[in-house]
Design a protein around this motif. Structure first.
Motif, PDB file in Angstrom:
ATOM      1  N   LEU A 232      19.341  53.464  32.869  1.00  0.00           N
ATOM      2  CA  LEU A 232      19.953  52.830  34.045  1.00  0.00           C
ATOM      3  C   LEU A 232      21.462  53.064  34.050  1.00  0.00           C
ATOM      4  N   ALA A 233      22.103  52.859  32.895  1.00  0.00           N
ATOM      5  CA  ALA A 233      23.556  53.048  32.799  1.00  0.00           C
ATOM      6  C   ALA A 233      23.936  54.470  33.176  1.00  0.00           C
ATOM      7  N   HIS A 234      23.215  55.432  32.645  1.00  0.00           N
ATOM      8  CA  HIS A 234      23.545  56.828  32.938  1.00  0.00           C
ATOM      9  C   HIS A 234      23.323  57.163  34.405  1.00  0.00           C
ATOM     10  N   THR A 235      22.295  56.561  35.009  1.00  0.00           N
ATOM     11  CA  THR A 235      22.082  56.759  36.447  1.00  0.00           C
ATOM     12  C   THR A 235      23.291  56.263  37.237  1.00  0.00           C
ATOM     13  N   LEU A 236      23.883  55.155  36.773  1.00  0.00           N
ATOM     14  CA  LEU A 236      25.048  54.587  37.454  1.00  0.00           C
ATOM     15  C   LEU A 236      26.347  55.217  36.960  1.00  0.00           C
ATOM     16  N   GLU A 237      26.241  56.291  36.184  1.00  0.00           N
ATOM     17  CA  GLU A 237      27.394  57.009  35.630  1.00  0.00           C
ATOM     18  C   GLU A 237      28.270  56.135  34.743  1.00  0.00           C
ATOM     19  N   LEU A 238      27.617  55.271  33.997  1.00  0.00           N
ATOM     20  CA  LEU A 238      28.322  54.480  32.986  1.00  0.00           C
ATOM     21  C   LEU A 238      28.007  55.085  31.630  1.00  0.00           C
ATOM     22  N   SER A 239      29.026  55.167  30.762  1.00  0.00           N
ATOM     23  CA  SER A 239      28.713  55.583  29.398  1.00  0.00           C
ATOM     24  C   SER A 239      28.255  54.346  28.620  1.00  0.00           C
ATOM     25  N   VAL A 240      27.516  54.579  27.556  1.00  0.00           N
ATOM     26  CA  VAL A 240      26.969  53.459  26.783  1.00  0.00           C
ATOM     27  C   VAL A 240      27.568  53.437  25.380  1.00  0.00           C
ATOM     28  N   THR A 241      28.179  52.303  25.040  1.00  0.00           N
ATOM     29  CA  THR A 241      28.669  52.077  23.682  1.00  0.00           C
ATOM     30  C   THR A 241      27.816  50.986  23.064  1.00  0.00           C
ATOM     31  N   VAL A 242      27.405  51.179  21.806  1.00  0.00           N
ATOM     32  CA  VAL A 242      26.622  50.135  21.143  1.00  0.00           C
ATOM     33  C   VAL A 242      27.475  49.400  20.129  1.00  0.00           C
ATOM     34  N   GLU A 243      27.310  48.082  20.100  1.00  0.00           N
ATOM     35  CA  GLU A 243      28.069  47.229  19.168  1.00  0.00           C
ATOM     36  C   GLU A 243      27.213  46.896  17.966  1.00  0.00           C
ATOM     37  N   GLY A 244      27.871  46.607  16.860  1.00  0.00           N
ATOM     38  CA  GLY A 244      27.181  46.005  15.725  1.00  0.00           C
ATOM     39  C   GLY A 244      26.237  46.932  14.980  1.00  0.00           C
ATOM     40  N   VAL A 245      26.563  48.228  14.937  1.00  0.00           N
ATOM     41  CA  VAL A 245      25.735  49.166  14.174  1.00  0.00           C
ATOM     42  C   VAL A 245      26.070  48.998  12.693  1.00  0.00           C
ATOM     43  N   GLU A 246      25.087  48.559  11.915  1.00  0.00           N
ATOM     44  CA  GLU A 246      25.347  48.258  10.501  1.00  0.00           C
ATOM     45  C   GLU A 246      24.673  49.236   9.541  1.00  0.00           C
ATOM     46  N   THR A 247      23.655  49.972  10.023  1.00  0.00           N
ATOM     47  CA  THR A 247      22.926  50.865   9.110  1.00  0.00           C
ATOM     48  C   THR A 247      22.726  52.246   9.738  1.00  0.00           C
ATOM     49  N   SER A 248      22.437  53.218   8.875  1.00  0.00           N
ATOM     50  CA  SER A 248      22.198  54.581   9.375  1.00  0.00           C
ATOM     51  C   SER A 248      20.902  54.620  10.187  1.00  0.00           C
ATOM     52  N   THR A 249      19.939  53.751   9.853  1.00  0.00           N
ATOM     53  CA  THR A 249      18.695  53.689  10.627  1.00  0.00           C
ATOM     54  C   THR A 249      18.989  53.339  12.079  1.00  0.00           C
ATOM     55  N   GLN A 250      19.838  52.319  12.248  1.00  0.00           N
ATOM     56  CA  GLN A 250      20.211  51.931  13.618  1.00  0.00           C
ATOM     57  C   GLN A 250      20.958  53.069  14.304  1.00  0.00           C
ATOM     58  N   ALA A 251      21.908  53.647  13.595  1.00  0.00           N
ATOM     59  CA  ALA A 251      22.730  54.714  14.182  1.00  0.00           C
ATOM     60  C   ALA A 251      21.846  55.863  14.651  1.00  0.00           C
ATOM     61  N   ASP A 252      20.902  56.295  13.794  1.00  0.00           N
ATOM     62  CA  ASP A 252      20.032  57.429  14.143  1.00  0.00           C
ATOM     63  C   ASP A 252      19.206  57.129  15.389  1.00  0.00           C
ATOM     64  N   GLN A 253      18.620  55.927  15.405  1.00  0.00           N
ATOM     65  CA  GLN A 253      17.756  55.584  16.545  1.00  0.00           C
ATOM     66  C   GLN A 253      18.559  55.478  17.831  1.00  0.00           C
ATOM     67  N   LEU A 254      19.748  54.878  17.738  1.00  0.00           N
ATOM     68  CA  LEU A 254      20.551  54.686  18.952  1.00  0.00           C
ATOM     69  C   LEU A 254      21.071  56.029  19.475  1.00  0.00           C
ATOM     70  N   ARG A 255      21.366  56.937  18.556  1.00  0.00           N
ATOM     71  CA  ARG A 255      21.793  58.269  18.986  1.00  0.00           C
ATOM     72  C   ARG A 255      20.641  58.958  19.702  1.00  0.00           C
ATOM     73  N   ASP A 256      19.447  58.867  19.109  1.00  0.00           N
ATOM     74  CA  ASP A 256      18.271  59.501  19.717  1.00  0.00           C
ATOM     75  C   ASP A 256      17.939  58.886  21.074  1.00  0.00           C
ATOM     76  N   LEU A 257      18.295  57.635  21.266  1.00  0.00           N
ATOM     77  CA  LEU A 257      18.036  56.986  22.557  1.00  0.00           C
ATOM     78  C   LEU A 257      19.091  57.360  23.606  1.00  0.00           C
ATOM     79  N   GLY A 258      20.073  58.130  23.216  1.00  0.00           N
ATOM     80  CA  GLY A 258      21.051  58.632  24.181  1.00  0.00           C
ATOM     81  C   GLY A 258      22.332  57.821  24.300  1.00  0.00           C
ATOM     82  N   CYS A 259      22.556  56.874  23.386  1.00  0.00           N
ATOM     83  CA  CYS A 259      23.810  56.113  23.432  1.00  0.00           C
ATOM     84  C   CYS A 259      24.978  57.054  23.163  1.00  0.00           C
ATOM     85  N   ASP A 260      26.088  56.831  23.850  1.00  0.00           N
ATOM     86  CA  ASP A 260      27.207  57.773  23.772  1.00  0.00           C
ATOM     87  C   ASP A 260      28.155  57.466  22.618  1.00  0.00           C
TER      88      ASP A 260
END
Ligand code: C2E
Ligand code: MG
Ligand code: MG
Ligand code: MG
Length: 280
Positions: A232-260
Motif C-alpha cells: 500500500l505504501a509503495h502504491t502511494l509512493e511512500l518509502s517504508v522505514t521499519v523501527e525496532g529491528v533487533e535481530t538479523s532474522t527480522q532484518a532479513d525478513q523485512l528486507r525480503d518484504l520490500g522495506c526500504d
C-alpha cells in the motif's frame, strides 16, 4: 540498557524505580530551567538502507541529563513539555542542534557520496505552532542544510487528527523538499484511504510489527500484514522505514518484504554524534 541511556551510575543502579519516584510535578517544574541550563542532549540512531546496508542518516532522540536523577528518556518528559507548551522552545532547540549536526556530517563527508539525512520528531503542539514553517526554513538557512536532508517525523495519530489547516504547514515544508514521515505507523487506526491526503513521503512502521517477525518462519499472517502495508505504501509512493529491528532474522525478513530502510539495535543503538561515523 544503562549504557544506551548514557552510562550514568544512577541508571545502572536502578533506572526505573528511581525514575518513577520523581514526580511529574517536579519534572514539569524544572523543565524551563533545564532548557536554560542546557541539560538536554541529543543521541542519534542510524537509519540504514536495507538493500545494501549503507548509512542513510540518523534520527535525533532527545534526553535530559538531570543533575540529580541521571539521564531521563523522552517518554518521561516530552508529554510534560507538550502539556506545558515548553515543547515549542525545546523542539526548536532539538531541530537547530540536529540540523547543525547533519551539516557537520555532510561537510566532513560522512556517509560517502550520498549526503546524510537527519530525522527530527515533531510533537502535535509544534505541528500547530504558527511559526513552524518560518522557524524550520530559518534553521535550515542558518546552517546551510538542503531541505531534502531533513525529515520531520509526526506520529500517525497526530497526523490523522490534523485537519486541512493543520496539514498546510507540513505540505509547505514538503513542497520545499523536507521529508515528512508518519511515525509509529500502524498504531493509529488510519482510514487507509485518508493516507492519500497526507503530505508524507515515508511511512515508519511501528516496532510492534517488527516484533512479530522475531522468528523464522514468522507467523504467516504477520508476514501478510507487513507485506500488505508495504505494498500500500509503495502504491502511494511512500518509502517504508521499519523501527525496532533487533535481530538479523527480522532484518532479513523485512528486507525480503520490500522495506526500504531500517532502524534498530541490530544496526546500532542511539549514541552521541561522534559515534555515527562508525556506523558507516
Ligand atoms: P520514536 O520516534 O518512535 O523513536 C524510536 C524509539 O525506539 C526511541 O526511543 C529509540 O531509542 C527506540 N528504539 C530504537 N531501536 C530500538 C530497538 O531495536 N528496540 C527497542 N526496543 N527500541 C528501539 P526513545 O529514544 O526512548 O524515544 C521515545 C520517543 O520519544 C520517540 O519515539 C519519540 O516519539 C519521542 N521523542 C524523542 N525525541 C524527541 C524530540 O526531540 N521531540 C519530540 N517531540 N519527541 C521526541
Ligand atoms: Mg521518531
Ligand atoms: Mg517511531
Ligand atoms: Mg516508536
Amino acid at each position: 540498557r544503562a549504557k544506551a541511556e548514557g552510562g550514568n551510575r544512577f541508571a545502572l543502579a536502578d533506572p526505573d524505580s528511581d525514575a518513577r519516584a520523581i514526580s511529574r510535578h517536579h519534572l514539569t517544574h524544572h523543565l524551563p530551567a533545564a532548557l536554560r541550563g542546557a541539560e538536554f542532549f541529543i543521541e542519534y540512531q542510524p537509519l540504514v538502507k536495507m538493500r545494501d546496508g549503507s548509512l542513510e542518516g540518523a534520527e535525533a532522540l532527545v534526553r535530559w541529563s538531570h543533575p540529580r536523577h541521571g539521564v531521563l528518556g523522552p517518554d518521561r518528559f516530552i508529554p510534560l513539555a507538550e502539556h506545558t507548551g515548553l515543547i515549542v522552545p525545546l523542539g526548536r532547540w532539538v531541530l537547530r542542534e540536529a540540523v547543525r549536526q547533519a551539516c557537520q556530517w555532510q561537510v566532513r563527508g560522512i556517509g560517502g557520496a550520498r549526503p546524510l539525512k537527519v530525522n527530527v520528531n515533531l510533537s502535535p503542539r509544534q505541528l500547530h505552532h504558527p511559526e513552524l514553517v518560518e522557524d524550520t526554513i530559518a534553521v535550515l538557512e542558518e546552517a546551510g542544510l538542503p531541505p531534502s536532508s531533513l525529515c520531520l517525523e509526526v506520529t500517525e495519530t497526530a497526523m490523522i487528527r490534523a485537519d486541512e489547516n493543520e496539514l498546510r504547514p507540513l505540505r509547505q515544508l514538503a513542497d520545499l523538499g523536507v521529508g515528512i514521515a508518519l511515525d509509529d505507523f500502524g498504531t493509529g487506526y488510519s482510514n487507509l484511504a485518508n493516507l492519500r491526503r497526507l503530505p508524507a513521503s515515508t511511512l515508519k512502521l511501528d516496532r510492534s510489527f517488527t516484533q512479530g517477525l522475531q522468528r523464522a518462519p514468522a507467523d504467516p499472517v504477520d508476514l501478510k500484514i507487513v507485506e500488505g502495508i508495504v505494498s500500500l505504501a509503495h502504491t502511494l509512493e511512500l518509502s517504508v522505514t521499519v523501527e525496532g529491528v533487533e535481530t538479523s532474522t527480522q532484518a532479513d525478513q523485512l528486507r525480503d518484504l520490500g522495506c526500504d530502510s531500517a532502524q534498530g539495535w541490530y544496526y546500532a543503538r542511539p549514541g552521541p554524534p561522534e559515534r555515527l561515523p562508525e556506523a558507516v
